[in-house]
Design a protein around this motif. Structure first.
Motif, short mmCIF file in Angstrom:
data_model
loop_
_atom_site.label_atom_id
_atom_site.label_comp_id
_atom_site.label_asym_id
_atom_site.label_seq_id
_atom_site.Cartn_x
_atom_site.Cartn_y
_atom_site.Cartn_z
N GLY A 106 0.76 -1.65 0.06
CA GLY A 106 0.11 -0.08 0.10
C GLY A 106 1.06 0.94 0.32
O GLY A 106 0.32 2.35 0.04
N MET A 107 2.41 1.10 0.62
CA MET A 107 3.18 2.43 0.64
C MET A 107 2.75 2.60 -1.21
O MET A 107 3.23 4.06 -1.44
N ALA A 108 3.48 1.92 -1.79
CA ALA A 108 3.83 2.00 -2.54
C ALA A 108 2.83 3.11 -3.55
O ALA A 108 3.11 3.88 -4.31
N VAL A 109 1.64 1.97 -3.58
CA VAL A 109 0.52 3.01 -3.91
C VAL A 109 0.17 4.15 -3.85
O VAL A 109 -0.17 5.17 -4.22
N LEU A 110 0.18 4.55 -2.19
CA LEU A 110 -0.21 5.73 -1.38
C LEU A 110 1.37 7.12 -2.18
O LEU A 110 0.77 7.52 -2.84
N VAL A 111 2.25 6.43 -2.23
CA VAL A 111 3.48 7.57 -2.82
C VAL A 111 3.02 8.00 -4.28
O VAL A 111 3.40 9.00 -4.61
N LEU A 112 3.12 6.59 -5.36
CA LEU A 112 2.99 7.06 -6.56
C LEU A 112 1.34 7.76 -7.02
O LEU A 112 1.19 9.00 -7.83
N ASN A 113 0.22 7.54 -6.12
CA ASN A 113 -1.15 8.66 -6.31
C ASN A 113 -1.01 9.57 -5.61
O ASN A 113 -1.05 10.41 -6.41
N ILE A 114 0.46 10.34 -4.81
CA ILE A 114 0.18 11.11 -4.00
C ILE A 114 1.12 12.05 -5.48
O ILE A 114 1.00 13.00 -5.83
N LEU A 115 1.70 11.18 -5.81
CA LEU A 115 2.88 11.92 -6.80
C LEU A 115 1.96 12.39 -8.43
O LEU A 115 2.20 13.04 -9.08
N LEU A 116 1.05 11.75 -8.50
CA LEU A 116 0.33 11.19 -9.92
C LEU A 116 -0.81 12.21 -9.65
O LEU A 116 -1.25 13.64 -10.28
N MET A 117 -1.23 13.30 -8.12
CA MET A 117 -2.08 14.17 -7.85
C MET A 117 -1.59 15.15 -8.60
O MET A 117 -1.99 15.32 -9.18
N ILE A 118 0.20 15.53 -7.82
CA ILE A 118 0.24 16.48 -8.61
C ILE A 118 0.56 17.13 -9.95
O ILE A 118 0.89 17.78 -9.70
N VAL A 119 1.18 16.03 -10.36
CA VAL A 119 1.64 16.06 -11.62
C VAL A 119 0.37 16.51 -12.59
O VAL A 119 0.60 16.95 -13.01
N THR A 120 -0.66 15.53 -12.17
CA THR A 120 -2.41 16.40 -12.36
C THR A 120 -2.91 17.47 -12.35
O THR A 120 -2.94 18.25 -12.99
N MET A 121 -1.99 18.21 -11.20
CA MET A 121 -2.65 19.50 -11.00
C MET A 121 -1.59 20.40 -11.50
O MET A 121 -1.97 21.69 -12.13
N CYS A 137 -8.01 9.02 -8.79
CA CYS A 137 -6.88 9.25 -7.47
C CYS A 137 -7.62 8.86 -6.32
O CYS A 137 -7.28 7.92 -4.94
N TRP A 138 -9.21 8.87 -5.94
CA TRP A 138 -9.99 8.25 -4.59
C TRP A 138 -10.03 7.03 -4.46
O TRP A 138 -10.35 6.21 -3.52
N LEU A 139 -10.35 6.53 -6.38
CA LEU A 139 -10.33 5.11 -6.16
C LEU A 139 -9.00 4.23 -5.20
O LEU A 139 -9.20 3.95 -4.87
N LEU A 140 -8.06 4.72 -5.54
CA LEU A 140 -6.83 4.23 -5.11
C LEU A 140 -6.42 4.63 -3.57
O LEU A 140 -6.13 3.29 -2.78
N PHE A 141 -7.11 5.76 -2.98
CA PHE A 141 -7.19 5.73 -2.03
C PHE A 141 -8.06 5.25 -1.53
O PHE A 141 -7.54 4.63 0.01
N ALA A 142 -9.16 4.20 -1.75
CA ALA A 142 -9.99 3.81 -1.33
C ALA A 142 -9.36 2.08 -1.60
O ALA A 142 -10.03 1.56 -0.43
N GLY A 143 -8.57 2.21 -2.01
CA GLY A 143 -7.67 0.34 -2.13
C GLY A 143 -6.55 0.28 -0.81
O GLY A 143 -6.59 -0.76 -0.36
N ILE A 144 -6.46 1.31 -0.08
CA ILE A 144 -5.33 1.56 0.79
C ILE A 144 -6.03 1.19 2.23
O ILE A 144 -6.71 1.55 2.77
N LYS A 145 -5.35 -0.10 2.52
CA LYS A 145 -6.11 -0.73 4.01
C LYS A 145 -4.91 -0.48 5.06
O LYS A 145 -4.08 -0.97 4.64
N VAL A 146 -4.85 0.29 5.87
CA VAL A 146 -3.71 0.05 7.60
C VAL A 146 -4.76 -0.76 8.30
O VAL A 146 -5.37 -1.18 8.86
N LEU A 147 -3.23 -1.69 8.58
CA LEU A 147 -3.32 -2.49 9.88
C LEU A 147 -3.16 -2.38 11.06
O LEU A 147 -2.13 -2.56 10.55
N ARG A 148 -2.99 -2.88 12.22
CA ARG A 148 -2.33 -2.59 12.86
C ARG A 148 -2.05 -3.93 13.68
O ARG A 148 -3.07 -4.60 12.98
N PRO A 149 -1.29 -4.06 14.79
CA PRO A 149 -1.05 -5.31 15.42
C PRO A 149 -2.48 -6.14 15.42
O PRO A 149 -3.20 -5.36 16.10
N ASN A 150 -2.95 -7.53 15.36
CA ASN A 150 -3.19 -8.33 15.53
C ASN A 150 -5.09 -7.59 15.36
O ASN A 150 -6.14 -7.46 16.11
#
Length: 337
Positions: free
Chosen positions: A16-31, A65-78
């Motif tokens: 998810g980190m790679a997708v997050l960084v790539l999506n942020i870069l693409l959002m900057i480029v599109t802006m 870009c918002w669909l990519l954000f929706a696919g990012i899931k963050v899990l904590r231990p247990n």
């Protein structure tokens, strides 16, 4: 219609980190592309390339870009996420970190839905209750399932023991989720299911044993064999909740007492039993002391007593030793015959 049984299957997700960084870069480029193309169109007039670039950048900014954000899931231990895609179970996401899954996947957690409903009813001034009449406690509204070891502490219950005596008993159940798919899809609400089944198992188990047994008896009782009863209770609960993917680690009796309506009578009974046991111990000790006294007198030949005088001496010693108050002996200054 045959019921479908689901078993947990682990979902392999990308980083998810790679997708997050790539999506942020693409959002900057599109802006930047939107601003640059708008400036070019305003200064140089309309051109096909600039229009296409502007449309592509705007479309990406509005939806992908918002669909990519929706696919990012963050899990904590247990923690775990049970994911479905258009109503079909696709797998369970486990492990700590940040992951990327299909953006159209949705997380399912029945306890979160129940908690949301309970919170709504609380705001509306209503109490949400289960079918058994227990008030539902508001839990977390998160879609994530906790894999931690948790404690269930139900309200105290009034149950009749094997002898029909009403007692008040409460238990604490230590449990965790072993199969996330069964916990979500096999029952409507696994926490409520565990609570109701624990109450049912407690009632069935308590009815098999008396509250207490007489001294010297080898029969198991709720008060004298709490460890063994707790082990039996844990096995009984485990059989009932295995279909929901739950695992019982331990069950402990936290409260055990006679019901208020018979507590006074049972206290008198216990006091009477204690008095009888104390008297029995006193008599046994007195008999031993009398036997020792007679033996020592005979061995040392201090005095020669016939059977009648021995009986009188035994009677006097027993009265003195077994009396509830201090003895007040009468001294005979004359002959003993």
């Amino acid at each position: 219609m045959e019921k479908t049984t689901y078993s947990e299957k682990l979902l392999k997700a990308g980083s998810g980190m790679a997708v997050l960084v790539l999506n942020i870069l693409l959002m900057i480029v599109t802006m930047v592309g939107i601003v640059w193309s708008a400036i070019q169109l305003a200064s140089n007039g309309a051109s096909v390339g600039m229009v296409v670039l502007l449309v592509v950048c705007i479309v990406y900014w509005c939806l992908p870009c918002w669909l990519l954000f929706a696919g990012i899931k963050v899990l904590r231990p247990n923690e775990a996420l049970v994911l479905t895609l258009f109503g079909q179970y696709v797998g369970t996401l486990k492990g700590e970190g940040i992951f990327f899954v299909n953006p159209f996947c949705t997380a399912v957690n029945p306890t979160a839905e129940a908690a949301s409903l309970a919170n709504f009813n609380k705001l509306m001034g209503r109490e949400d209750k289960t079918s058994s009449g227990q008030i539902v406690k508001s839990a977390s509204t998160s879609k994530k399932l906790s894999l931690k070891t948790m404690t269930l502490n139900n309200d105290k219950q009034k149950i009749n023991d094997q002898l029909g005596n009403p007692i008040v008993i409460g238990i604490a159940v230590i449990w965790h989720i072993a199969d996330t798919a069964k916990a979500v899809f096999a029952v409507d609400n696994y926490e409520e299911f565990l609570s109701i089944q624990s109450d049912a198992a407690l009632r069935n188990t308590v009815r098999l044993y008396p509250y207490d047994v007489a001294e010297g008896g080898d029969e198991k009782s709720l008060r004298g064999s709490s460890q063994e009863i707790a082990a039996v209770l844990a096995k009984e609960i485990q059989k009932r909740v295995a279909c929901a993917g739950l695992e019982i680690e331990e069950a402990r009796i936290t409260t055990l007492a006679y019901a208020p309506e018979i507590a006074a009578a049972m206290l008198q009974r216990q006091q009477a039993s204690a008095v009888v046991d104390a008297r029995k111990m006193i008599v046994e000790g007195a008999v031993g002391m009398v036997e020792m006294a007679l033996g020592e007198l005979s061995r040392k030949q201090v005095v020669d007593l016939d059977d009648e005088r021995k009986a009188q001496m035994v009677s006097n010693l027993m009265v003195v030793l077994c009396a509830g108050k201090d003895a007040q002996p009468v001294v005979n200054s004359g002959s003993i015959y």
